[in-house]
Design an enzyme around this catalytic site. Structure first.
Site, PDB file in Angstrom:
ATOM      1  N   ASN A 248      -2.494  24.928 -37.802  1.00 44.57           N
ATOM      2  CA  ASN A 248      -3.700  25.218 -36.970  1.00 44.57           C
ATOM      3  C   ASN A 248      -5.073  25.574 -37.798  1.00 44.57           C
ATOM      4  O   ASN A 248      -4.857  26.314 -38.703  1.00 44.57           O
ATOM      5  CB  ASN A 248      -3.409  26.457 -36.131  1.00 44.57           C
ATOM      6  CG  ASN A 248      -4.387  27.008 -35.074  1.00 44.57           C
ATOM      7  OD1 ASN A 248      -5.021  28.016 -35.736  1.00 44.57           O
ATOM      8  ND2 ASN A 248      -4.642  26.416 -33.787  1.00 44.57           N
TER       9      ASN A 248
ATOM     10  N   CYS B 284      -4.952  22.409 -28.331  1.00 40.36           N
ATOM     11  CA  CYS B 284      -5.321  23.842 -27.879  1.00 40.36           C
ATOM     12  C   CYS B 284      -6.889  23.800 -27.648  1.00 40.36           C
ATOM     13  O   CYS B 284      -7.283  24.883 -27.045  1.00 40.36           O
ATOM     14  CB  CYS B 284      -4.919  24.689 -28.696  1.00 40.36           C
ATOM     15  SG  CYS B 284      -5.411  24.559 -30.441  1.00 40.36           S
TER      16      CYS B 284
END
Ligand code: C5P
Length: 580
Positions: A135, A168
């Site tokens: 991420n 996301c």
């Protein structure tokens, strides 16, 4: 030959042997394709699968592709008898950790050895390459950056993750580079010929997934009666579902398939390529940068998305017009095709090389950059839509050209990779003209190594995914939507390459939060300095510039001054930095 290549010189004799440590994370699926590419390139791969990795790929898939036993646990006593972890790690010519999660990088940096993978990495006496995937916030976290820096200092080759959209909604670095890019990096590190990889490989393997008699572009109405691309069909978005379907698709069929020769011409590059005219590999927004253990949903085309999406947030609106943008025959297109090496030409020397160039009245004895190679990108890029239309920006190239002129005036050997601009070549500068971002990426790769690289070009963030061979006709129905795809980030790719220049300088043209954005950009792209300039006024195309030099240590803000003075001051600062 680089250090790694020297250490593994013997690998050339027999084909390289690679110990591939597959960490946990959704990007682990790409390791299957990497195994296939290494094998295809003549290498031998033995895989070590971490516990996390085995949540995403099975030992059986890796064993089938590598044709070698896959090791999964330190405490498998039988394996300890057959092959201890020390032997396992030393039989390889190169240890590749791919994907390298934040956790794995942290353990590597700390010297933790609590499973077979980390033990093998710690025990090896061979070069180690790590390919991070995580991420964006995990990648940007100080702890991860500290670990990466430490590992790089310790001699581990840590590739730069790619920028990309996360499922996301976040955007930034953290995506695993494409397996072709990783394999090219491995081949370069080992000093072996990578063979034919890239676009043709992708084309070949995607073709293997197609039913033999399926038509090229097949569009059908969805429930609402709108045209949507069929699953896995050419010209359509990738909609086949599920990680398992993807993993199954990675194992190629044994039938021989046509190789797309057109695509081969554009495949000689470690930068991502996808101008085969085929549907993209399932990649954008696939969340390989997702936190460990989380599978991301497949992106569905957003039929209402704006024509130009926020950078990195999407690959653009799907085409509503099946006929408009589906001609993929770039060879036949009457203009320079993206990535066409023939389109990269050395510009003619101008009649009066001093015409229109900044004059630097310097003492001819003052040559602080003598013996240095300075590589500069400048100008905009043009991203073709069809033979007459392209996506462009307002960059004039003046600042980049002035920097090239200043570097040459200070005695450097200068290579200037120029996008389409109407500027004369500065005296003493080798100029390479390019049109598109992909051509620029290729030209930069060819021009390396360099002592300093200054990337001033305003590279287009996106290009049209499909390039029409003929001019797209105006019609009475709705206009065609552009399907956009991300361009390679040349700066970030150069930062992560084994040919990284000693000093890598990027530019940040911002309209707001100038310094904050520049600081982030410096970290995200792996540059040493970012030259930040506010383009909210008329900097683009103008002759003045007010810049701030953002480095790890400080922010040096300069008064507004002519671009030629910025150029000279910057090159003198660079010459100073190279003295250390
Ligand atoms: O992300 P942004 O375009 O603001 O980054 C600016 C810096 O990154 C410049 O130095 C530019 O030359 C470089 N860049 C690049 N490749 C891209 C986009 C930007 O090298 N695709």
């Amino acid at each position: 030959m680089n250090i790694m290549a020297q250490e593994v010189h013997s690998a050339r004799m027999t084909g390289p042997r690679i110990l591939l440590v597959v960490g946990g994370g959704i990007a682990a699926y790409k390791s299957c394709e990497l195994v296939r590419l290494i094998r295809k390139g003549g290498g031998d791969v033995t895989c070590v699968l971490t516990e996390g990795g085995s949540q995403f790929v099975t030992p059986m898939a890796l064993a089938a592709l590598s044709e070698n036993k896959v090791y999964t646990s330190l405490f498998d006593l039988k394996d300890e008898v057959e092959m201890g972890h020390i032997q396992l790690s030393r039989e390889a010519d190169l240890v590749v950790v791919c994907p390298a999660t934040a956790d794995l990088l942290a353990k590597m940096a700390a010297g933790i050895a609590d499973d077979l993978a980390t033990t093998a990495i710690l025990a090896t006496d061979k070069p180690v390459m790590a390919v991070p995937a995580m991420n964006v916030r995990m990648w940007e976290h100080e702890a991860t950056q500290r670990n990466v820096e430490w590992l790089r200092q310790a001699g581990v080759h840590v590739m730069q993750p790619e920028d990309g959209a996360m499922a996301c909604g976040e955007f930034g670095p953290g995506r695993l580079p494409e397996p072709e890019t990783v394999w090219l990096e491995i081949a370069e590190a080992l000093g072996v010929d990578p063979g034919d990889v890239g676009a043709s490989e992708i084309a070949d393997y995607l073709e293997a997934l197609e039913p033999e008699d399926e038509p090229e572009a097949d569009w059908s109405p969805d429930d609402e009666g709108e045209a949507v691309p069929d699953e896995e069909s050419h010209g359509g978005g990738y909609r086949a579902g599920g990680l398992s379907a993807l993993l199954a698709s990675i194992i190629p069929r044994s039938t021989s398939h046509r190789v797309n020769d057109d695509a081969v011409a554009y495949g000689d590059d470690s930068f991502p390529q996808d101008d085969t005219g085929l549907p993209p590999l399932p990649q954008e927004g696939w969340g390989e940068a997702a936190p460990d253990g989380e599978e991301e949903p497949l992106p569905e085309p957003d039929m209402n998305s704006p024509l130009l999406a926020r950078k990195g947030s999407a690959s653009g609106a799907p085409s509503m017009d099946p006929g408009a943008l589906i001609n993929k025959d770039l060879e036949a297109m009457p203009m320079a095709a993206p990535g066409d090496p023939d389109a990269v030409v050395v510009a003619d020397v101008v009649a009066d090389p001093l015409d229109g160039q900044p004059a630097f009245e310097l003492d001819p004895e003052y040559r602080p950059l003598f013996g240095k190679h300075v590589l500069i990108t400048a100008g905009p890029t043009h991203e073709p839509i069809d033979p007459v239309r392209y996506i462009a920006n307002r960059s004039s190239g003046k600042q980049g050209f002035a920097i090239a002129a200043a570097a040459a005036a200070l005695g450097a050997r200068v290579t200037l990779i120029a996008g389409p601009v109407h500027l004369q070549t500065p005296p003493g500068v080798d100029r390479v003209d390019v049109e598109s971002a992909q051509e620029m990426a290729l030209a930069v790769k060819k021009a390396l190594p360099a002592d300093v690289c200054i990337m001033v070009a305003a590279v287009a963030d996106w290009r049209s995914r499909d390039v029409a061979m003929a001019k797209i006709k105006k019609r009475s129905s709705a206009p065609p939507a552009l399907l956009l795809t991300e361009n390679p980030d040349i700066l970030a790719t150069t930062a992560g390459s084994s040919n990284r220049p000693r000093l890598l300088v990027g530019f940040a043209a911002e309209t707001d939060d100038l310094l904050e954005n520049a600081k982030k950009k410096r970290k995200n792209k792996g540059a040493d300095w970012i030259v930040a300039n506010d383009v909210s006024d008329d900097v683009m195309g103008g002759d003045e510039n007010a810049v701030h030099i953002v480095s790890a240590e400080e922010i040096d803000s300069w008064e507004p001054m002519p671009k030629r003075d910025v150029a000279l001051k910057l090159m003198e600062r660079i010459a100073d930095a190279l003295k250390d």
